[in-house]
Design a protein around this motif. Structure first.
Motif, PDB file in Angstrom:
ATOM      1  N   SER A 174      51.304  -6.572 -27.652  1.00  0.00           N
ATOM      2  CA  SER A 174      50.025  -6.746 -28.339  1.00  0.00           C
ATOM      3  C   SER A 174      48.864  -6.663 -27.361  1.00  0.00           C
ATOM      4  N   LEU A 175      49.077  -7.211 -26.160  1.00  0.00           N
ATOM      5  CA  LEU A 175      48.021  -7.183 -25.155  1.00  0.00           C
ATOM      6  C   LEU A 175      47.733  -5.748 -24.700  1.00  0.00           C
ATOM      7  N   VAL A 176      48.793  -4.953 -24.569  1.00  0.00           N
ATOM      8  CA  VAL A 176      48.615  -3.553 -24.173  1.00  0.00           C
ATOM      9  C   VAL A 176      47.848  -2.789 -25.241  1.00  0.00           C
ATOM     10  N   GLU A 177      48.226  -2.999 -26.510  1.00  0.00           N
ATOM     11  CA  GLU A 177      47.523  -2.325 -27.602  1.00  0.00           C
ATOM     12  C   GLU A 177      46.069  -2.763 -27.682  1.00  0.00           C
ATOM     13  N   LEU A 178      45.839  -4.053 -27.419  1.00  0.00           N
ATOM     14  CA  LEU A 178      44.470  -4.560 -27.447  1.00  0.00           C
ATOM     15  C   LEU A 178      43.608  -3.876 -26.400  1.00  0.00           C
ATOM     16  N   PHE A 179      44.129  -3.772 -25.181  1.00  0.00           N
ATOM     17  CA  PHE A 179      43.332  -3.178 -24.114  1.00  0.00           C
ATOM     18  C   PHE A 179      43.167  -1.670 -24.297  1.00  0.00           C
ATOM     19  N   LYS A 180      44.109  -1.033 -24.974  1.00  0.00           N
ATOM     20  CA  LYS A 180      43.939   0.396 -25.276  1.00  0.00           C
ATOM     21  C   LYS A 180      42.748   0.624 -26.195  1.00  0.00           C
ATOM     22  N   LEU A 181      42.543  -0.325 -27.099  1.00  0.00           N
ATOM     23  CA  LEU A 181      41.410  -0.222 -28.018  1.00  0.00           C
ATOM     24  C   LEU A 181      40.150  -0.846 -27.438  1.00  0.00           C
ATOM     25  N   ALA A 182      40.302  -2.055 -26.871  1.00  0.00           N
ATOM     26  CA  ALA A 182      39.128  -2.793 -26.402  1.00  0.00           C
ATOM     27  C   ALA A 182      38.556  -2.210 -25.116  1.00  0.00           C
ATOM     28  N   GLY A 183      39.410  -1.605 -24.272  1.00  0.00           N
ATOM     29  CA  GLY A 183      38.923  -1.049 -23.009  1.00  0.00           C
ATOM     30  C   GLY A 183      37.839  -0.004 -23.199  1.00  0.00           C
ATOM     31  N   PRO A 184      38.113   1.060 -23.980  1.00  0.00           N
ATOM     32  CA  PRO A 184      37.056   2.061 -24.218  1.00  0.00           C
ATOM     33  C   PRO A 184      35.825   1.490 -24.919  1.00  0.00           C
ATOM     34  N   ILE A 185      36.042   0.585 -25.884  1.00  0.00           N
ATOM     35  CA  ILE A 185      34.899   0.008 -26.591  1.00  0.00           C
ATOM     36  C   ILE A 185      34.064  -0.848 -25.643  1.00  0.00           C
ATOM     37  N   PHE A 186      34.736  -1.583 -24.748  1.00  0.00           N
ATOM     38  CA  PHE A 186      34.016  -2.360 -23.747  1.00  0.00           C
ATOM     39  C   PHE A 186      33.175  -1.448 -22.858  1.00  0.00           C
ATOM     40  N   PHE A 187      33.733  -0.325 -22.462  1.00  0.00           N
ATOM     41  CA  PHE A 187      32.999   0.639 -21.642  1.00  0.00           C
ATOM     42  C   PHE A 187      31.773   1.154 -22.398  1.00  0.00           C
ATOM     43  N   VAL A 188      31.970   1.445 -23.681  1.00  0.00           N
ATOM     44  CA  VAL A 188      30.852   1.951 -24.491  1.00  0.00           C
ATOM     45  C   VAL A 188      29.754   0.902 -24.606  1.00  0.00           C
ATOM     46  N   MET A 189      30.129  -0.357 -24.846  1.00  0.00           N
ATOM     47  CA  MET A 189      29.140  -1.426 -24.960  1.00  0.00           C
ATOM     48  C   MET A 189      28.388  -1.617 -23.650  1.00  0.00           C
ATOM     49  N   MET A 190      29.113  -1.584 -22.539  1.00  0.00           N
ATOM     50  CA  MET A 190      28.450  -1.715 -21.241  1.00  0.00           C
ATOM     51  C   MET A 190      27.504  -0.535 -20.994  1.00  0.00           C
ATOM     52  N   GLY A 191      27.913   0.643 -21.459  1.00  0.00           N
ATOM     53  CA  GLY A 191      27.039   1.810 -21.316  1.00  0.00           C
ATOM     54  C   GLY A 191      25.750   1.649 -22.096  1.00  0.00           C
ATOM     55  N   LYS A 192      25.853   1.120 -23.310  1.00  0.00           N
ATOM     56  CA  LYS A 192      24.652   0.878 -24.114  1.00  0.00           C
ATOM     57  C   LYS A 192      23.736  -0.138 -23.439  1.00  0.00           C
ATOM     58  N   ILE A 193      24.341  -1.238 -22.989  1.00  0.00           N
ATOM     59  CA  ILE A 193      23.543  -2.284 -22.344  1.00  0.00           C
ATOM     60  C   ILE A 193      22.826  -1.734 -21.115  1.00  0.00           C
ATOM     61  N   ALA A 194      23.545  -0.930 -20.325  1.00  0.00           N
ATOM     62  CA  ALA A 194      22.939  -0.354 -19.120  1.00  0.00           C
ATOM     63  C   ALA A 194      21.788   0.577 -19.478  1.00  0.00           C
TER      64      ALA A 194
END
Length: 392
Positions: A174-194
């Motif tokens: 479950s943790l692997v699946e979470l990071f597969k989804l959350a990792g790119p979304i986290f990157f996108v959110m950080m990109g927006k904030i930046a």
């Protein structure tokens, strides 16, 4: 995990908040003017960072099960708490009172949403136990009808073994699946904030009045951006639930709604900056500058609902590789535009924001159109194959 990530945010703000704020403010404003106040504000907000992250997770849970009433109730209660808190605490404690009011609003919203999650998981647990009891009785095949009916209509007692806990640690898969989804979304959110934050960094080089004006205009922008964000959440929640044949109609309906929201945002935001700037600040220079540049704010919030609708559709399709690539390319273009001579003035800075909105709108629009067209062709071919197979 939400509490853990929120605790990390709290630790970062308390450990490095002052340095980060000083870096963002730059050298054009002395430390005694803004940095201490901003640091105290950030620390107060950081105290409830774990609850804030949990609030977002619980809200996503509600939208996943197509429950829109509970998030709406949470927003209404949080807004009421925030307004009352601001009215009582701001006159006494200033900006720190506003931070405390916002923290109280976050806590109230989190409590409502988490309570909904708790109730829903409890219902799921009860249904699972009933189903397990039913299966056992069916397998035994030696119970009378009254016992079977009683077991299927009354909640079963918990044996402590359930697959639907309210709170648990995720397993490895479950943790692997979470990071597969959350990792790119986290990157996108950080990109927006930046991309949004770099505008403030650039504004610090323009002087105190432009910086104050930019801050207020961004507050107006983000207020109206909330309406566009709701369209993104609607697309992410309903698009996967709708049959493929009906997805086009769903996007069209949301597109028409985006047009209404965008036009209203445009007109009301310009009205606020032109006519009611005195309620945002008492400085006449800031009021005049906001009124002069209100058209760019209006254009930015006009595009935002369409942009968020398309972005939400891309997220619903789980097209995460495209999202990451888009924000890498667009982020580089945006940074180059912000620090170029074209953005050396206040007008140029807001033109850069409008450019950022426009580029993303075109990219997301083309992606949704191309993938939808491809899916439509595949669906038509499948239907044709089924027709040929079923024909005598």
């Amino acid at each position: 995990l939400s509490l853990l990530f929120g605790a990390v945010v709290t630790a970062v703000i308390f450990g490095f908040g002052r340095q980060l704020i000083a870096q963002m403010i730059g050298s054009s404003i002395t430390e005694t003017e803004i940095i201490p106040l901003a640091t105290n504000y950030a620390k107060i907000r950081a105290i409830v960072a774990p609850l804030c992250v949990t609030d977002f997770v619980a809200q996503s849970f509600c939208l996943t099960i197509l429950d829109t009433k509970t998030p709406a109730m949470a927003v209404a209660v949080a807004s009421l708490v925030n307004i009352i808190g601001d009215a009582i605490l701001s006159p006494m404690w200033g900006i720190q009172g506003a931070a405390v009011a916002t923290a109280m609003a976050t806590t109230a919203s989190c409590a409502i949403l988490v309570n909904k999650v708790r109730k829903t998981t409890a219902e799921w647990k009860t249904k699972q136990e009933i189903q397990e009891t039913k299966d056992k009785l069916l397998n035994k095949n030696d119970n009378d009808g009254d016992e079977f009916e009683a077991a299927t209509t009354a909640p079963a007692t918990s044996n402590g073994d359930t697959d639907i806990p309210f709170c648990s640690l995720p397993g490895k898969s479950s943790l692997v699946e979470l990071f597969k989804l959350a990792g790119p979304i986290f990157f996108v959110m950080m990109g927006k904030i930046a991309c949004y934050s770099v505008l403030t960094v650039r504004a610090t080089n323009l002087g105190v009045i432009p910086l104050a004006t930019h801050t207020l205009m961004m507050r107006v922008f983000f207020f109206f951006a909330c309406f566009g964000d709701s369209l993104s959440q609607a697309a992410q929640s309903f698009y996967p639930q709708v049959a493929k044949k009906l997805r086009g109609n769903l996007i069209k309906r949301l597109f028409y709604l985006s047009a209404v929201v965008g036009i209203c945002n445009n007109q009301v935001s310009r009205l606020i900056l032109n006519r009611f700037g005195r309620f945002l600040t008492k400085d006449s220079s800031v009021i005049q500058m906001m009124a002069e540049h209100s058209p760019l704010v209006g254009l930015s919030v006009l595009l935002h609902p369409f942009l968020m609708l398309l972005e939400g559709t891309v997220l619903a399709k789980r097209d995460l590789v495209f999202m990451v690539g888009l924000y890498i390319v667009t982020g580089l273009l945006h940074f180059g535009c912000v620090f170029s001579p074209l953005s050396s003035s206040f007008m140029g800075l807001w033109r850069a924001l409008f450019f950022f909105q426009s580029v993303r709108l075109v990219q997301f629009g083309f992606r949704v159109w191309s993938t939808s067209r491809k899916d439509s062709k595949i669906s038509n071919v499948a239907e044709l194959g089924n027709t040929v197979t079923s024909s005598p």
